[in-house]
Design a protein around this motif. Structure first.
Motif, PDB file in Angstrom:
ATOM      1  N   LEU A   1      10.855 -69.252  41.504  1.00  0.00           N
ATOM      2  CA  LEU A   1      10.891 -70.472  40.701  1.00  0.00           C
ATOM      3  C   LEU A   1      11.663 -71.588  41.397  1.00  0.00           C
ATOM      4  O   LEU A   1      11.682 -72.710  40.900  1.00  0.00           O
ATOM      5  CB  LEU A   1      11.543 -70.184  39.340  1.00  0.00           C
ATOM      6  CG  LEU A   1      10.755 -69.278  38.396  1.00  0.00           C
ATOM      7  CD1 LEU A   1      11.584 -68.964  37.156  1.00  0.00           C
ATOM      8  CD2 LEU A   1       9.439 -69.931  38.006  1.00  0.00           C
ATOM      9  N   TYR A   2      12.302 -71.266  42.517  1.00  0.00           N
ATOM     10  CA  TYR A   2      13.024 -72.287  43.271  1.00  0.00           C
ATOM     11  C   TYR A   2      12.025 -73.227  43.933  1.00  0.00           C
ATOM     12  O   TYR A   2      10.980 -72.815  44.428  1.00  0.00           O
ATOM     13  CB  TYR A   2      13.910 -71.628  44.325  1.00  0.00           C
ATOM     14  CG  TYR A   2      14.824 -72.599  45.041  1.00  0.00           C
ATOM     15  CD1 TYR A   2      15.986 -73.052  44.445  1.00  0.00           C
ATOM     16  CD2 TYR A   2      14.504 -73.050  46.309  1.00  0.00           C
ATOM     17  CE1 TYR A   2      16.822 -73.942  45.102  1.00  0.00           C
ATOM     18  CE2 TYR A   2      15.328 -73.935  46.972  1.00  0.00           C
ATOM     19  CZ  TYR A   2      16.485 -74.386  46.360  1.00  0.00           C
ATOM     20  OH  TYR A   2      17.301 -75.273  47.009  1.00  0.00           O
ATOM     21  N   ASN A   3      12.356 -74.516  43.921  1.00  0.00           N
ATOM     22  CA  ASN A   3      11.492 -75.556  44.475  1.00  0.00           C
ATOM     23  C   ASN A   3      10.166 -75.654  43.712  1.00  0.00           C
ATOM     24  O   ASN A   3       9.131 -76.003  44.284  1.00  0.00           O
ATOM     25  CB  ASN A   3      11.229 -75.315  45.963  1.00  0.00           C
ATOM     26  CG  ASN A   3      10.803 -76.583  46.685  1.00  0.00           C
ATOM     27  OD1 ASN A   3      11.199 -77.688  46.309  1.00  0.00           O
ATOM     28  ND2 ASN A   3       9.996 -76.437  47.715  1.00  0.00           N
ATOM     29  N   GLU A   4      10.209 -75.363  42.423  1.00  0.00           N
ATOM     30  CA  GLU A   4       9.045 -75.485  41.543  1.00  0.00           C
ATOM     31  C   GLU A   4       9.437 -76.310  40.326  1.00  0.00           C
ATOM     32  O   GLU A   4      10.535 -76.160  39.786  1.00  0.00           O
ATOM     33  CB  GLU A   4       8.537 -74.114  41.086  1.00  0.00           C
ATOM     34  CG  GLU A   4       7.994 -73.238  42.204  1.00  0.00           C
ATOM     35  CD  GLU A   4       6.657 -73.737  42.735  1.00  0.00           C
ATOM     36  OE1 GLU A   4       6.002 -74.535  42.020  1.00  0.00           O
ATOM     37  OE2 GLU A   4       6.277 -73.341  43.845  1.00  0.00           O
ATOM     38  N   ARG A   5       8.531 -77.170  39.879  1.00  0.00           N
ATOM     39  CA  ARG A   5       8.836 -78.016  38.730  1.00  0.00           C
ATOM     40  C   ARG A   5       9.047 -77.198  37.468  1.00  0.00           C
ATOM     41  O   ARG A   5       9.922 -77.511  36.662  1.00  0.00           O
ATOM     42  CB  ARG A   5       7.709 -79.041  38.530  1.00  0.00           C
ATOM     43  CG  ARG A   5       7.739 -80.184  39.521  1.00  0.00           C
ATOM     44  CD  ARG A   5       6.497 -81.025  39.461  1.00  0.00           C
ATOM     45  NE  ARG A   5       5.313 -80.282  39.862  1.00  0.00           N
ATOM     46  CZ  ARG A   5       4.176 -80.844  40.285  1.00  0.00           C
ATOM     47  NH1 ARG A   5       4.085 -82.162  40.343  1.00  0.00           N
ATOM     48  NH2 ARG A   5       3.144 -80.116  40.635  1.00  0.00           N
ATOM     49  N   ILE A   6       8.259 -76.122  37.297  1.00  0.00           N
ATOM     50  CA  ILE A   6       8.423 -75.307  36.097  1.00  0.00           C
ATOM     51  C   ILE A   6       9.782 -74.617  36.100  1.00  0.00           C
ATOM     52  O   ILE A   6      10.391 -74.415  35.045  1.00  0.00           O
ATOM     53  CB  ILE A   6       7.271 -74.271  35.989  1.00  0.00           C
ATOM     54  CG1 ILE A   6       7.373 -73.492  34.678  1.00  0.00           C
ATOM     55  CG2 ILE A   6       7.284 -73.343  37.184  1.00  0.00           C
ATOM     56  CD1 ILE A   6       7.279 -74.354  33.451  1.00  0.00           C
ATOM     57  N   GLY A   7      10.294 -74.259  37.282  1.00  0.00           N
ATOM     58  CA  GLY A   7      11.625 -73.673  37.345  1.00  0.00           C
ATOM     59  C   GLY A   7      12.703 -74.638  36.896  1.00  0.00           C
ATOM     60  O   GLY A   7      13.639 -74.265  36.174  1.00  0.00           O
ATOM     61  N   LEU A   8      12.565 -75.907  37.289  1.00  0.00           N
ATOM     62  CA  LEU A   8      13.520 -76.923  36.836  1.00  0.00           C
ATOM     63  C   LEU A   8      13.393 -77.163  35.342  1.00  0.00           C
ATOM     64  O   LEU A   8      14.396 -77.340  34.639  1.00  0.00           O
ATOM     65  CB  LEU A   8      13.277 -78.224  37.612  1.00  0.00           C
ATOM     66  CG  LEU A   8      14.233 -79.380  37.337  1.00  0.00           C
ATOM     67  CD1 LEU A   8      15.662 -79.012  37.706  1.00  0.00           C
ATOM     68  CD2 LEU A   8      13.790 -80.630  38.104  1.00  0.00           C
ATOM     69  N   VAL A   9      12.165 -77.148  34.821  1.00  0.00           N
ATOM     70  CA  VAL A   9      11.948 -77.369  33.392  1.00  0.00           C
ATOM     71  C   VAL A   9      12.579 -76.251  32.570  1.00  0.00           C
ATOM     72  O   VAL A   9      13.184 -76.496  31.519  1.00  0.00           O
ATOM     73  CB  VAL A   9      10.441 -77.491  33.096  1.00  0.00           C
ATOM     74  CG1 VAL A   9      10.184 -77.443  31.588  1.00  0.00           C
ATOM     75  CG2 VAL A   9       9.888 -78.783  33.686  1.00  0.00           C
ATOM     76  N   ILE A  10      12.481 -75.008  33.032  1.00  0.00           N
ATOM     77  CA  ILE A  10      13.081 -73.889  32.302  1.00  0.00           C
ATOM     78  C   ILE A  10      14.597 -74.065  32.208  1.00  0.00           C
ATOM     79  O   ILE A  10      15.213 -73.789  31.165  1.00  0.00           O
ATOM     80  CB  ILE A  10      12.711 -72.555  32.977  1.00  0.00           C
ATOM     81  CG1 ILE A  10      11.215 -72.286  32.834  1.00  0.00           C
ATOM     82  CG2 ILE A  10      13.509 -71.396  32.381  1.00  0.00           C
ATOM     83  CD1 ILE A  10      10.723 -71.080  33.610  1.00  0.00           C
ATOM     84  N   ILE A  11      15.214 -74.520  33.281  1.00  0.00           N
ATOM     85  CA  ILE A  11      16.666 -74.767  33.245  1.00  0.00           C
ATOM     86  C   ILE A  11      16.980 -75.867  32.249  1.00  0.00           C
ATOM     87  O   ILE A  11      17.955 -75.780  31.488  1.00  0.00           O
ATOM     88  CB  ILE A  11      17.177 -75.116  34.649  1.00  0.00           C
ATOM     89  CG1 ILE A  11      16.961 -73.940  35.594  1.00  0.00           C
ATOM     90  CG2 ILE A  11      18.645 -75.500  34.607  1.00  0.00           C
ATOM     91  CD1 ILE A  11      17.323 -74.231  37.031  1.00  0.00           C
TER      92      ILE A  11
END
Length: 288
Positions: A146-156
């Motif tokens: 999920l690093y360097n992914e927009r969905i990973g940032l959204v989950i945070i």
């Protein structure tokens, strides 16, 4: 004949009544200048040349260089960055609204063990700085791809902004009478149907306010974005502006133009939805 009593306000009383009003208007004028003056200087600098900013940093531009916006749009890649920020902000707002509204419903309507403990946990989790969790988050997100992914940032963002949104929506639900829900339960409605058909329409202003606040926070957020997004194609507008500023530190006219482009969507959204913001906070009892 009896003496006629005069109902006119004495001049001294009128003067004493006007004095607080004059002081209030003076304070409001000072605060307005304090808030708008930097924005006006920023806007004027976006229309100047780099040389004119050095000689006239605070005044009106002598030549209105509207081409600065087109140049900044192209060189800073603002189009793709605004698209990324829009996707991240919308996903964050919708996700936070869903998570927080359902969590608030569970806290106020379901027989959960330790309800007071959940409220304390939300207060504590919303007050803890996210910097405490950056190192393990980077490790976990790398393992989960999920690093360097927009969905990973959204989950945070969902995890960071949901506690306050839950408390906000809960304040709406506390004031909603339960008679409507009891009537729906007698008709055989389950919890999900109660939530979506009965409760959600009554607390919709609070849910909308929570989602909008989370979306605006995600749009302007920088620290988490610069930590978890490295690919230029996925960078939100805050990172794009930062990268552009680092590359053009001397050309403040283009940097100012890029900053105006970044701020315009937020300003327009706030002007269109400011009544919803105020009503949502006021109705939820968190305006003060």
């Amino acid at each position: 004949m009896g003496r006629v009593m005069s109902t006119a306000t004495p001049p001294v009383a009128r003067r004493s009544r006007r004095r607080p009003q004059v002081i209030t208007w003076i304070i409001l004028a000072i605060l307005t200048v304090y808030a708008l003056a930097p924005l006006l200087v920023f806007a004027f600098n976006s229309l100047k040349s780099a040389r004119e900013i050095g000689s006239n940093p605070l005044g009106l531009p002598q030549a209105w260089n509207w081409d600065n916006f087109a140049t900044a749009w192209e060189q800073a890649r603002m189009g793709g960055a605004l698209l990324n920020s829009g996707m991240i902000a919308i996903a964050t707002g919708v996700g936070v609204a869903i998570i927080a509204s359902m969590a608030a419903y569970a806290m106020t309507r379901l027989d959960l063990p330790g309800k007071g403990g959940w409220i304390v946990w939300l207060l504590v989790s919303s007050s803890l700085p996210i910097q405490l969790f950056l190192v393990p988050l980077v490790s976990w997100w790398s393992q989960l791809q999920l690093y360097n992914e927009r969905i990973g940032l959204v989950i945070i963002y969902w995890a960071v902004y949901s506690p306050f949104a839950t408390l906000l929506i809960r304040s709406f639900l506390v004031g909603v009478p339960r008679e409507f829900e009891e009537a729906a339960r007698l008709d055989g409605a389950g919890e999900f149907r109660l939530f979506f058909r009965v409760v959600l329409p009554m607390v919709w202003p609070g849910v909308l306010t929570a989602g909008l606040v989370a979306a605006l926070q995600a749009y302007n957020e920088f620290m988490l974005a610069v930590t978890f997004i490295q690919d230029r194609a996925y960078q939100p507008v805050a990172l794009s502006l930062y990268s552009f500023q680092q590359g053009f530190t001397t050309d403040w006219s283009l940097v100012s133009a890029a900053g105006i482009i970044m701020a315009l969507p937020v300003v327009i959204l706030f002007l269109l939805m400011q009544r919803k913001f105020i009503e949502g906070y006021a109705a939820g009892g968190l305006a003060n």
